[in-house]
Scaffold this motif. Structure first.
Motif, PDB file in Angstrom:
ATOM      1  N   LEU A   7      -9.760  -5.281  -7.404  1.00 36.24           N
ATOM      2  CA  LEU A   7     -10.841  -4.561  -7.611  1.00 36.24           C
ATOM      3  C   LEU A   7     -11.407  -4.152  -9.098  1.00 36.24           C
ATOM      4  O   LEU A   7     -10.362  -3.759  -9.833  1.00 36.24           O
ATOM      5  CB  LEU A   7     -11.307  -3.340  -6.975  1.00 36.24           C
ATOM      6  N   LEU A  13     -15.769  -1.463  -2.006  1.00 37.94           N
ATOM      7  CA  LEU A  13     -15.211  -2.443  -0.966  1.00 37.94           C
ATOM      8  C   LEU A  13     -15.389  -1.744   0.350  1.00 37.94           C
ATOM      9  O   LEU A  13     -15.360  -0.699   0.503  1.00 37.94           O
ATOM     10  CB  LEU A  13     -13.785  -2.642  -1.084  1.00 37.94           C
ATOM     11  N   ARG A  39     -16.212  -7.507   0.082  1.00 37.09           N
ATOM     12  CA  ARG A  39     -16.079  -7.050  -1.270  1.00 37.09           C
ATOM     13  C   ARG A  39     -17.718  -6.761  -1.804  1.00 37.09           C
ATOM     14  O   ARG A  39     -18.594  -7.379  -1.091  1.00 37.09           O
ATOM     15  CB  ARG A  39     -15.633  -7.988  -2.396  1.00 37.09           C
TER      16      ARG A  39
END
Length: 125
Positions: A7, A13, A39
Protein backbone atom coordinates in the motif's frame (compact mmCIF):
# COMPACT_ATOMS: atom_id res chain seq x y z
CA UNK A 1 0.38 -19.25 -0.40
CA UNK A 2 0.15 -15.77 1.09
CA UNK A 3 -1.01 -12.76 -0.92
CA UNK A 4 1.41 -9.82 -0.77
CA UNK A 5 -0.26 -6.40 -0.82
CA UNK A 6 1.79 -3.23 -0.90
CA UNK A 7 0.00 0.00 0.00
CA UNK A 8 1.11 3.52 -0.83
CA UNK A 9 0.92 6.22 1.86
CA UNK A 10 -2.73 6.96 2.74
CA UNK A 11 -3.99 4.30 0.28
CA UNK A 12 -7.20 2.52 1.23
CA UNK A 13 -8.02 -1.16 1.12
CA UNK A 14 -11.23 -3.04 1.85
CA UNK A 15 -10.74 -6.44 3.46
CA UNK A 16 -13.89 -8.44 4.24
CA UNK A 17 -15.91 -5.22 4.41
CA UNK A 18 -13.50 -3.34 6.70
CA UNK A 19 -12.05 -0.15 5.25
CA UNK A 20 -8.36 0.18 6.08
CA UNK A 21 -6.25 3.27 5.40
CA UNK A 22 -2.48 3.07 5.32
CA UNK A 23 -0.36 5.49 7.37
CA UNK A 24 2.16 7.97 6.03
CA UNK A 25 4.65 5.37 4.70
CA UNK A 26 4.53 2.49 2.28
CA UNK A 27 3.45 -0.74 3.92
CA UNK A 28 3.52 -4.36 2.90
CA UNK A 29 0.97 -6.86 4.17
CA UNK A 30 0.83 -10.60 3.74
CA UNK A 31 -2.69 -11.98 3.73
CA UNK A 32 -2.42 -15.61 4.78
CA UNK A 33 -6.07 -16.64 4.69
CA UNK A 34 -8.84 -16.49 2.11
CA UNK A 35 -10.60 -13.11 2.18
CA UNK A 36 -12.48 -10.61 0.04
CA UNK A 37 -10.46 -7.49 -0.71
CA UNK A 38 -10.40 -4.51 -3.07
CA UNK A 39 -7.62 -1.98 -3.40
CA UNK A 40 -8.53 1.69 -3.65
CA UNK A 41 -7.36 1.75 -7.28
CA UNK A 42 -9.91 -0.98 -8.11
CA UNK A 43 -12.88 0.70 -6.46
CA UNK A 44 -15.44 2.82 -8.30
CA UNK A 45 -17.51 4.81 -5.83
CA UNK A 46 -21.23 4.91 -6.42
CA UNK A 47 -21.09 8.72 -6.65
CA UNK A 48 -18.58 8.41 -9.52
CA UNK A 49 -20.65 5.87 -11.47
CA UNK A 50 -22.05 8.28 -14.06
CA UNK A 51 -22.40 5.84 -16.99
CA UNK A 52 -24.22 2.51 -17.37
CA UNK A 53 -20.95 0.56 -17.55
CA UNK A 54 -19.56 2.22 -14.42
CA UNK A 55 -22.80 1.42 -12.59
CA UNK A 56 -22.43 -2.19 -13.68
CA UNK A 57 -18.90 -2.23 -12.23
CA UNK A 58 -20.21 -0.90 -8.91
CA UNK A 59 -22.70 -3.78 -8.95
CA UNK A 60 -19.82 -6.21 -9.56
CA UNK A 61 -18.05 -4.81 -6.49
CA UNK A 62 -21.22 -5.33 -4.44
CA UNK A 63 -21.56 -8.90 -5.74
CA UNK A 64 -17.98 -9.59 -4.71
CA UNK A 65 -18.18 -8.05 -1.23
CA UNK A 66 -21.75 -8.98 -0.26
CA UNK A 67 -22.66 -11.95 1.88
CA UNK A 68 -25.96 -12.40 0.02
CA UNK A 69 -25.26 -11.85 -3.67
CA UNK A 70 -28.66 -12.75 -5.15
CA UNK A 71 -30.10 -9.22 -5.23
CA UNK A 72 -26.95 -7.72 -6.73
CA UNK A 73 -26.77 -10.53 -9.31
CA UNK A 74 -30.34 -9.75 -10.41
CA UNK A 75 -29.37 -6.09 -10.77
CA UNK A 76 -26.31 -7.16 -12.79
CA UNK A 77 -28.53 -9.08 -15.24
CA UNK A 78 -30.88 -6.08 -15.66
CA UNK A 79 -27.97 -3.67 -16.17
CA UNK A 80 -26.34 -6.01 -18.69
CA UNK A 81 -29.57 -6.20 -20.68
CA UNK A 82 -29.86 -2.41 -20.79
CA UNK A 83 -26.22 -2.02 -21.86
CA UNK A 84 -26.73 -4.55 -24.67
CA UNK A 85 -29.68 -2.53 -25.96
CA UNK A 86 -27.60 0.65 -26.22
CA UNK A 87 -24.15 -0.83 -26.93
CA UNK A 88 -24.52 -4.13 -28.84
CA UNK A 89 -20.73 -4.32 -29.24
CA UNK A 90 -20.43 -4.79 -25.47
CA UNK A 91 -21.66 -8.38 -25.73
CA UNK A 92 -18.21 -10.06 -25.59
CA UNK A 93 -17.31 -8.10 -22.44
CA UNK A 94 -20.64 -8.88 -20.77
CA UNK A 95 -20.39 -12.59 -21.60
CA UNK A 96 -16.87 -12.69 -20.15
CA UNK A 97 -18.06 -10.88 -17.01
CA UNK A 98 -21.03 -13.23 -16.65
CA UNK A 99 -18.77 -16.27 -17.02
CA UNK A 100 -16.34 -14.89 -14.41
CA UNK A 101 -19.17 -14.19 -11.94
CA UNK A 102 -20.62 -17.67 -12.50
CA UNK A 103 -17.16 -19.14 -11.79
CA UNK A 104 -16.82 -16.88 -8.70
CA UNK A 105 -13.77 -15.21 -10.26
CA UNK A 106 -14.80 -11.76 -9.08
CA UNK A 107 -11.48 -9.99 -9.58
CA UNK A 108 -11.51 -11.15 -13.21
CA UNK A 109 -15.09 -9.88 -13.58
CA UNK A 110 -14.12 -6.48 -12.16
CA UNK A 111 -11.03 -6.32 -14.40
CA UNK A 112 -13.15 -7.12 -17.46
CA UNK A 113 -15.64 -4.48 -16.29
CA UNK A 114 -12.81 -1.94 -16.46
CA UNK A 115 -12.23 -2.95 -20.09
CA UNK A 116 -15.97 -2.48 -20.71
CA UNK A 117 -15.75 1.06 -19.28
CA UNK A 118 -12.77 1.80 -21.54
CA UNK A 119 -14.78 0.56 -24.52
CA UNK A 120 -17.73 2.72 -23.50
CA UNK A 121 -15.48 5.79 -23.21
CA UNK A 122 -13.91 5.01 -26.60
CA UNK A 123 -17.35 4.87 -28.22
CA UNK A 124 -18.41 8.12 -26.56
CA UNK A 125 -15.31 9.97 -27.83
Amino acid sequence: MALRIELKPAERLIINGALIRNGDRRSVFLVETQCKFLRESEIIREADADTPCKKLCVTLQVIYLADDQAEAENLFVMQSTEILKTIPGAAPYLVAIHDAVAAKQYHLAIKTGRKLIANEEELAA
